[in-house]
Enzyme design. Sequence first.
Site, mmCIF file in Angstrom:
data_model
loop_
_atom_site.group_PDB
_atom_site.id
_atom_site.type_symbol
_atom_site.label_atom_id
_atom_site.label_comp_id
_atom_site.label_asym_id
_atom_site.label_seq_id
_atom_site.Cartn_x
_atom_site.Cartn_y
_atom_site.Cartn_z
ATOM 1 N N ALA A 1 36.545 45.647 46.193
ATOM 2 C CA ALA A 1 36.198 45.721 47.616
ATOM 3 C C ALA A 1 35.044 46.698 47.880
ATOM 4 O O ALA A 1 34.855 47.683 47.169
ATOM 5 C CB ALA A 1 37.424 46.131 48.426
ATOM 6 N N HIS B 1 32.871 39.268 45.238
ATOM 7 C CA HIS B 1 33.931 40.262 45.076
ATOM 8 C C HIS B 1 35.181 39.838 45.835
ATOM 9 O O HIS B 1 35.134 39.028 46.761
ATOM 10 C CB HIS B 1 33.456 41.623 45.580
ATOM 11 C CG HIS B 1 33.567 41.771 47.069
ATOM 12 N ND1 HIS B 1 34.668 42.331 47.683
ATOM 13 C CD2 HIS B 1 32.742 41.390 48.081
ATOM 14 C CE1 HIS B 1 34.510 42.309 49.000
ATOM 15 N NE2 HIS B 1 33.350 41.740 49.263
ATOM 16 N N CYS B 2 36.321 40.436 45.419
ATOM 17 C CA CYS B 2 37.551 40.349 46.192
ATOM 18 C C CYS B 2 38.037 41.777 46.423
ATOM 19 O O CYS B 2 37.204 42.678 46.580
ATOM 20 C CB CYS B 2 38.590 39.466 45.499
ATOM 21 S SG CYS B 2 38.984 39.917 43.797
ATOM 22 N N THR B 3 39.321 42.025 46.462
ATOM 23 C CA THR B 3 39.801 43.379 46.697
ATOM 24 C C THR B 3 39.927 44.170 45.407
ATOM 25 O O THR B 3 39.533 45.324 45.329
ATOM 26 C CB THR B 3 41.147 43.347 47.448
ATOM 27 O OG1 THR B 3 40.936 42.758 48.727
ATOM 28 C CG2 THR B 3 41.694 44.745 47.645
ATOM 29 N N THR C 1 37.815 37.120 41.793
ATOM 30 C CA THR C 1 36.518 37.447 41.182
ATOM 31 C C THR C 1 36.503 37.042 39.717
ATOM 32 O O THR C 1 35.487 36.567 39.201
ATOM 33 C CB THR C 1 36.253 38.954 41.330
ATOM 34 O OG1 THR C 1 36.135 39.266 42.727
ATOM 35 C CG2 THR C 1 34.980 39.360 40.613
#
Length: 358
Positions: free
Chosen positions: A149, A252-254, A260
Amino acid sequence: MKKALLAATVVASALAASLVAVPTANASDWEWFGSHQDRSAVPFTEATVTAAADGSYTLKWNTKGTKRVAIKANGKVVAKGGAQGQAVVKGLPAADRQWFDFQPDHGQGLRLADRLIKLEGTANFRDAGGYRTTNGQWVKMGEVYRSDALNKLTPNDLAKLERLRVRTVFDLRMQDERTKDADKVPAGANYVVADVFAGSGSFQTMPKSPDEAVKAMVDAEKTMVSGEGGKKAYTQVLDGIRSDRGRAALFHCTAGKDRTGWANATLLTALGVPQETVMADYLASNDYRKAANDAILSHLPAPQAAVYKPLLDVRPEYLNAGYDEVKAKYGSFDRYLKDGLGIDARELRELKKDLLVG
């Protein structure tokens, strides 16, 4: 419960500074892109840059059919040796990113850096490139990045990403994640929502056992492949990377490990990177996130920690579930690209021409 599960599944992140040896996936029955015959103009079969905490860099290389290799940084030779070698370079000036030019006595060279991009507000910002394909080409570095993130990026981080010319940011997270921890993106960058789990109903309940947790991760990987949200999101990412010649692009993700992870696995597989290398890149999250994950688990009662651990991990069975879903739904990876993501043969050639050297 939903928030607890989401927190567990998105916390873990990874740093892959160099290619590491890991158990390989079952790839014998896979249809790979391009010829397996090594006809590349790049003689390097291995080349890595690994940064150390003391500011030094370890360079490793191996070539075929060469006798001498010189390596330059900032225009000056900092290391040299034979066809195979290793060197430690110290005393280089501070830089956003230190690049090294690996130059063989004949054939095409490589421009490489450490895979980690050091930022104050992320733990898993790394380069997607620097890998060799089955036919001896190499994925360019400095073109595509993957991350966890971005909500904690500092002004210094944002300025650095501007200098690294990050022009497009693909946010793979769900709406509640985006609302709670809104992205900070570099000035002038194009922000694109590419919600992988949109409409899927994934991660709505907390697993009650480690086996249920593993199943949740396997099912989520399959949803990334065949769910409508996943197909749309990864189409956005690949098409965006292909069409944007002014990148760098970032997805991106978290945690930067699951959504990702499949984005990067899809990109690298499409470019012809062998599956064992893709798996190594994916599994590196366990090595580089170990301390943080251990800290999380240490604050939980043992039964709860046992359930959370599979959610924090990346495991071969998770990524392989994605490949299995591709095979079950599409038959081969090229059909997944074409029918699932809308990337036809011409667009795939454009992607390879743009992102590969050799």
